[in-house]
Design a protein around this motif. Structure first.
Motif, PDB file in Angstrom:
ATOM      1  N   MET A  96       0.837  -1.209   0.000  1.00  0.00           N
ATOM      2  CA  MET A  96       0.000   0.000   0.000  1.00  0.00           C
ATOM      3  C   MET A  96       0.867   1.253   0.000  1.00  0.00           C
ATOM      4  N   LEU A  97       1.900   1.262   0.828  1.00  0.00           N
ATOM      5  CA  LEU A  97       2.790   2.419   0.910  1.00  0.00           C
ATOM      6  C   LEU A  97       3.481   2.670  -0.422  1.00  0.00           C
ATOM      7  N   TRP A  98       4.144   1.653  -0.953  1.00  0.00           N
ATOM      8  CA  TRP A  98       4.896   1.828  -2.201  1.00  0.00           C
ATOM      9  C   TRP A  98       3.992   2.226  -3.358  1.00  0.00           C
ATOM     10  N   LEU A  99       2.881   1.493  -3.512  1.00  0.00           N
ATOM     11  CA  LEU A  99       1.991   1.806  -4.633  1.00  0.00           C
ATOM     12  C   LEU A  99       1.355   3.185  -4.497  1.00  0.00           C
ATOM     13  N   ALA A 100       0.944   3.550  -3.291  1.00  0.00           N
ATOM     14  CA  ALA A 100       0.324   4.865  -3.107  1.00  0.00           C
ATOM     15  C   ALA A 100       1.319   5.982  -3.406  1.00  0.00           C
ATOM     16  N   MET A 101       2.537   5.852  -2.929  1.00  0.00           N
ATOM     17  CA  MET A 101       3.528   6.902  -3.167  1.00  0.00           C
ATOM     18  C   MET A 101       3.955   6.963  -4.634  1.00  0.00           C
ATOM     19  N   LEU A 102       4.163   5.822  -5.265  1.00  0.00           N
ATOM     20  CA  LEU A 102       4.553   5.832  -6.682  1.00  0.00           C
ATOM     21  C   LEU A 102       3.404   6.289  -7.569  1.00  0.00           C
ATOM     22  N   HIS A 103       2.192   5.863  -7.250  1.00  0.00           N
ATOM     23  CA  HIS A 103       1.008   6.268  -8.009  1.00  0.00           C
ATOM     24  C   HIS A 103       0.802   7.789  -7.882  1.00  0.00           C
ATOM     25  N   GLY A 104       0.844   8.284  -6.649  1.00  0.00           N
ATOM     26  CA  GLY A 104       0.669   9.714  -6.428  1.00  0.00           C
ATOM     27  C   GLY A 104       1.805  10.527  -7.018  1.00  0.00           C
ATOM     28  N   GLY A 105       3.031  10.043  -6.876  1.00  0.00           N
ATOM     29  CA  GLY A 105       4.181  10.736  -7.449  1.00  0.00           C
ATOM     30  C   GLY A 105       4.114  10.809  -8.955  1.00  0.00           C
ATOM     31  N   ASN A 106       3.702   9.727  -9.586  1.00  0.00           N
ATOM     32  CA  ASN A 106       3.569   9.723 -11.046  1.00  0.00           C
ATOM     33  C   ASN A 106       2.465  10.677 -11.492  1.00  0.00           C
ATOM     34  N   GLY A 107       1.380  10.716 -10.751  1.00  0.00           N
ATOM     35  CA  GLY A 107       0.303  11.650 -11.084  1.00  0.00           C
ATOM     36  C   GLY A 107       0.751  13.096 -10.951  1.00  0.00           C
ATOM     37  N   LEU A 108       1.459  13.411  -9.871  1.00  0.00           N
ATOM     38  CA  LEU A 108       1.962  14.778  -9.696  1.00  0.00           C
ATOM     39  C   LEU A 108       3.022  15.127 -10.739  1.00  0.00           C
ATOM     40  N   ARG A 109       3.840  14.156 -11.132  1.00  0.00           N
ATOM     41  CA  ARG A 109       4.822  14.389 -12.188  1.00  0.00           C
ATOM     42  C   ARG A 109       4.127  14.782 -13.485  1.00  0.00           C
ATOM     43  N   THR A 110       3.034  14.107 -13.791  1.00  0.00           N
ATOM     44  CA  THR A 110       2.264  14.429 -14.997  1.00  0.00           C
ATOM     45  C   THR A 110       1.674  15.832 -14.903  1.00  0.00           C
ATOM     46  N   ILE A 111       1.153  16.192 -13.744  1.00  0.00           N
ATOM     47  CA  ILE A 111       0.593  17.529 -13.558  1.00  0.00           C
ATOM     48  C   ILE A 111       1.678  18.592 -13.703  1.00  0.00           C
ATOM     49  N   ILE A 112       2.854  18.338 -13.123  1.00  0.00           N
ATOM     50  CA  ILE A 112       3.965  19.292 -13.261  1.00  0.00           C
ATOM     51  C   ILE A 112       4.345  19.443 -14.724  1.00  0.00           C
ATOM     52  N   ASN A 113       4.445  18.332 -15.449  1.00  0.00           N
ATOM     53  CA  ASN A 113       4.785  18.402 -16.877  1.00  0.00           C
ATOM     54  C   ASN A 113       3.739  19.181 -17.661  1.00  0.00           C
ATOM     55  N   ASP A 114       2.480  19.049 -17.287  1.00  0.00           N
ATOM     56  CA  ASP A 114       1.410  19.729 -18.025  1.00  0.00           C
ATOM     57  C   ASP A 114       1.333  21.218 -17.720  1.00  0.00           C
ATOM     58  N   TYR A 115       1.594  21.627 -16.489  1.00  0.00           N
ATOM     59  CA  TYR A 115       1.296  22.997 -16.083  1.00  0.00           C
ATOM     60  C   TYR A 115       2.499  23.883 -15.804  1.00  0.00           C
ATOM     61  N   ALA A 116       3.659  23.325 -15.547  1.00  0.00           N
ATOM     62  CA  ALA A 116       4.844  24.165 -15.342  1.00  0.00           C
ATOM     63  C   ALA A 116       5.422  24.498 -16.709  1.00  0.00           C
ATOM     64  N   GLU A 117       5.378  25.767 -17.070  1.00  0.00           N
ATOM     65  CA  GLU A 117       5.756  26.155 -18.426  1.00  0.00           C
ATOM     66  C   GLU A 117       7.261  26.275 -18.619  1.00  0.00           C
ATOM     67  N   ARG A 118       7.957  26.777 -17.626  1.00  0.00           N
ATOM     68  CA  ARG A 118       9.397  26.961 -17.771  1.00  0.00           C
ATOM     69  C   ARG A 118      10.134  25.669 -17.413  1.00  0.00           C
ATOM     70  N   ALA A 119      11.147  25.343 -18.210  1.00  0.00           N
ATOM     71  CA  ALA A 119      11.899  24.099 -18.004  1.00  0.00           C
ATOM     72  C   ALA A 119      12.573  24.081 -16.633  1.00  0.00           C
ATOM     73  N   ASN A 120      13.094  25.208 -16.200  1.00  0.00           N
ATOM     74  CA  ASN A 120      13.768  25.281 -14.906  1.00  0.00           C
ATOM     75  C   ASN A 120      12.789  25.039 -13.766  1.00  0.00           C
ATOM     76  N   THR A 121      11.597  25.614 -13.857  1.00  0.00           N
ATOM     77  CA  THR A 121      10.561  25.401 -12.844  1.00  0.00           C
ATOM     78  C   THR A 121      10.152  23.940 -12.814  1.00  0.00           C
ATOM     79  N   ARG A 122       9.939  23.358 -13.997  1.00  0.00           N
ATOM     80  CA  ARG A 122       9.564  21.943 -14.112  1.00  0.00           C
ATOM     81  C   ARG A 122      10.622  21.066 -13.459  1.00  0.00           C
ATOM     82  N   PHE A 123      11.886  21.344 -13.735  1.00  0.00           N
ATOM     83  CA  PHE A 123      12.982  20.546 -13.185  1.00  0.00           C
ATOM     84  C   PHE A 123      12.973  20.566 -11.658  1.00  0.00           C
ATOM     85  N   TRP A 124      12.904  21.759 -11.049  1.00  0.00           N
ATOM     86  CA  TRP A 124      12.989  21.860  -9.590  1.00  0.00           C
ATOM     87  C   TRP A 124      11.747  21.319  -8.900  1.00  0.00           C
ATOM     88  N   LEU A 125      10.584  21.500  -9.511  1.00  0.00           N
ATOM     89  CA  LEU A 125       9.373  20.914  -8.918  1.00  0.00           C
ATOM     90  C   LEU A 125       9.453  19.389  -8.925  1.00  0.00           C
TER      91      LEU A 125
END
Length: 152
Positions: A96-125
């Motif tokens: 539960m721990l591993w899947l929840a964290m990897l699932h949530g992390g992957n979802g947030l990674r997708t959101i960062i890729n979609d909404y952070a416009e500057r490459a530097n901002t995307r990288f640090w987020l």
């Protein structure tokens, strides 16, 4: 035979061309190679499979721990110590721990890729996200494997 179209017809034609949809960020020669492979496909598949498995694990956890075993009032240090004495429950909680964290992390990674416009901002987020994900997975895993029921 000619076809007479209604004046309200919105189909593309010479007089009414279809709109051109630009990609949010066009790929260039400077685009990282990691975004040119099948990583996004594998991430998409992982989200679906881990989501299904998480539903089973979380609903099972709620039903077994809270409904069948007497509810929240019964949960205590001794209750957790008794559960984690079994490798089955340790594995259940670890999954539960591993899947929840990897699932949530992957979802947030997708959101960062979609909404952070500057490459530097995307990288640090994403670096902040990866650090938090790894820290939480390692700390949670450490707690599960080093849990000592004798300290309570």
């Amino acid at each position: 035979m000619s076809v007479i179209l209604d004046s309200n017809d919105n189909r593309p034609s010479v007089d009414n061309p279809a709109p051109v949809i630009e990609p949010p960020r066009a790929r260039t020669s400077r685009t990282p190679k990691t975004t040119r492979g099948n990583f996004e496909l594998y991430g998409w598949i992982f989200m679906r499979l881990s989501g299904i498995l998480l539903v089973i694990l979380v609903v099972g956890h709620l039903l077994i721990q809270l409904v069948l075993d007497g509810g929240v009032s019964k949960v205590s240090f001794a209750f957790v110590a008794g559960r984690w004495a079994s490798p089955f429950w340790m594995t259940w909680d670890l999954l539960m721990l591993w899947l929840a964290m990897l699932h949530g992390g992957n979802g947030l990674r997708t959101i960062i890729n979609d909404y952070a416009e500057r490459a530097n901002t995307r990288f640090w987020l994403k670096m902040l996200l990866y650090t938090a994900t790894v820290f939480t997975v390692l700390l949670g895993t450490l707690v599960i494997f080093t849990f000592d029921p004798n300290i309570g």
